[in-house]
Design a protein around this motif. Structure first.
Motif, short mmCIF file in Angstrom:
data_model
loop_
_atom_site.label_atom_id
_atom_site.label_comp_id
_atom_site.label_asym_id
_atom_site.label_seq_id
_atom_site.Cartn_x
_atom_site.Cartn_y
_atom_site.Cartn_z
N LEU A 161 -12.69 36.72 -14.29
CA LEU A 161 -11.93 37.89 -13.87
C LEU A 161 -11.76 37.84 -12.36
N SER A 162 -10.53 37.97 -11.89
CA SER A 162 -10.29 37.92 -10.45
C SER A 162 -9.35 39.06 -10.05
N LEU A 163 -9.62 39.59 -8.87
CA LEU A 163 -8.80 40.65 -8.28
C LEU A 163 -8.43 40.22 -6.87
N GLY A 164 -7.21 40.54 -6.47
CA GLY A 164 -6.77 40.13 -5.14
C GLY A 164 -5.82 41.12 -4.50
N TYR A 165 -5.90 41.18 -3.18
CA TYR A 165 -4.96 41.99 -2.40
C TYR A 165 -4.56 41.19 -1.17
N THR A 166 -3.27 41.12 -0.91
CA THR A 166 -2.75 40.39 0.25
C THR A 166 -1.71 41.24 0.95
N ASN A 167 -1.86 41.36 2.26
CA ASN A 167 -0.85 42.00 3.10
C ASN A 167 -0.30 40.95 4.04
N THR A 168 0.97 40.61 3.87
CA THR A 168 1.60 39.57 4.68
C THR A 168 2.64 40.20 5.57
N GLN A 169 2.42 40.15 6.87
CA GLN A 169 3.39 40.67 7.83
C GLN A 169 4.35 39.56 8.24
N GLY A 170 5.60 39.94 8.49
CA GLY A 170 6.58 39.01 9.03
C GLY A 170 6.62 39.11 10.54
#
Length: 327
Positions: A161-170
């Protein structure tokens, strides 16, 4: 193909209509896949791809396998990362002083300088604000990613089980992508020769992007980057209010699609939910023969809202804004 499920990797986008043309940007259909979940990537091409996937594999097939448990005891893995992005190169363009010096040579009749100075002859009484549009539009982007997973192989069963959060700014101010992912992989031997595998991925993506255009039709009114590179290096001292009135022919219209108007007069927001479940049954008939049957799906739903102000145009007469919404 992800874990045996054929994924539609093509993007889709709302179409925005305005006086400046028809703009349609595609978004990568695999944006919901968390790179931390990938265990292996294999490429099939030529006859091997078409033999399995038919016409869909004519241009080759990319096979992606996600991670599974490796140890019997529960293992918890936490990863945190930060990425810093900056423009590779700043274009060497004229600054305000260089531009004024250039105008003083070419503008013999003082057609443009009166819009910059109260006294165009003495060049005093500045009416505009000098600006470096590249610094005004671009930034040093700081992106963050957080991933946590728990896996194990008790007895005849394995889970991950895996959970992920990514915030990618330009590097363009105001542009970013937020991605939330959850993946569950479970396998279990029902008998010595019968194995059932269930895998599913849920991804939710929110994005706020700017507009670009193909090089053939790129202009200051169709691309923020083109506007940044082609606009005069100053900002009008007082912003005019939006009206339906036509612009005076003698008015300076050089910054009708200036970067400052792009930053406040354009919006492209998108939300997307994607679910890709898959069930596989392996029946080992003999040492040299295994029967496999797979059933999977790919659900993708979302909405996209675009807005473009009437102030962003390549002409000063008869300009219209545009709004588009898709689900």
């Amino acid at each position: 193909v992800i874990d045996g499920v054929i994924i539609n990797s093509s993007g889709s986008s709302a179409t925005l209509l305005s006086d400046d043309g028809n703009y349609d940007e595609d978004i990568n259909g695999l944006i919901g896949l968390n790179p931390s979940d990938i265990a292996n990537i294999e490429i099939l091409k030529d006859a091997s791809a078409t033999a399995i996937y038919g016409a869909l594999g004519a241009n080759g097939v990319i096979l992606i396998t996600t991670k599974a448990a490796r140890t019997e005891k529960p293992a918890i893995l936490l990863s945190v990362g930060t990425d810093i992005s900056h423009r590779y190169k700043k274009m060497d363009l004229m600054n305000f002083d260089e531009y004024v010096a250039y105008l003083s040579v070419l503008d013999k009749n003082h057609d443009v300088l009166p819009y910059i100075y109260e006294d165009p002859y003495e060049m005093t009484g500045l009416k505009v604000t000098p600006v470096d549009w590249q610094d005004y539009v671009m930034r040093t982007a700081v992106s963050q990613r957080y991933n946590v997973s728990i896996s194990g192989k008790p007895s005849k069963m394995s889970y991950n089980l895996s959970l992920g959060y990514t915030n990618t700014q330009g590097i363009i101010k105001g542009t970013e992508v937020d991605r939330y992912t959850a993946r569950l992989n479970i396998s279990n031997y029902l008998t010595k020769n019968l194995k059932v595998v269930f895998k599913t991925n849920i991804a939710y993506v929110e994005s706020d992007m700017t507009q670009s255009s193909g090089s053939a039709s790129m202009s200051a009114a169709t691309s923020l980057v083109r506007s940044m590179l082609s606009s005069r290096p100053y900002m009008n001292g007082v912003e005019e209010e939006d009206t339906d009135e036509e612009t005076d022919e003698d008015e300076d219209t050089s910054n009708l699609a200036g970067p400052d108007r792009w930053m406040t007069g354009y919006s492209n927001k998108r939300k997307e939910l994607r679910v890709t479940p898959n069930v596989t049954v392996d029946w080992k008939i003999a040492r040299w023969l295994t029967f496999r049957s797979s059933l999977g799906g790919d659900y993708k739903g979302g909405q996209q809202v675009k807005f473009k102000s009437a102030r962003l145009n390549s002409s000063s007469v008869g300009a219209n804004g545009g709004v588009s919404h898709t689900e």
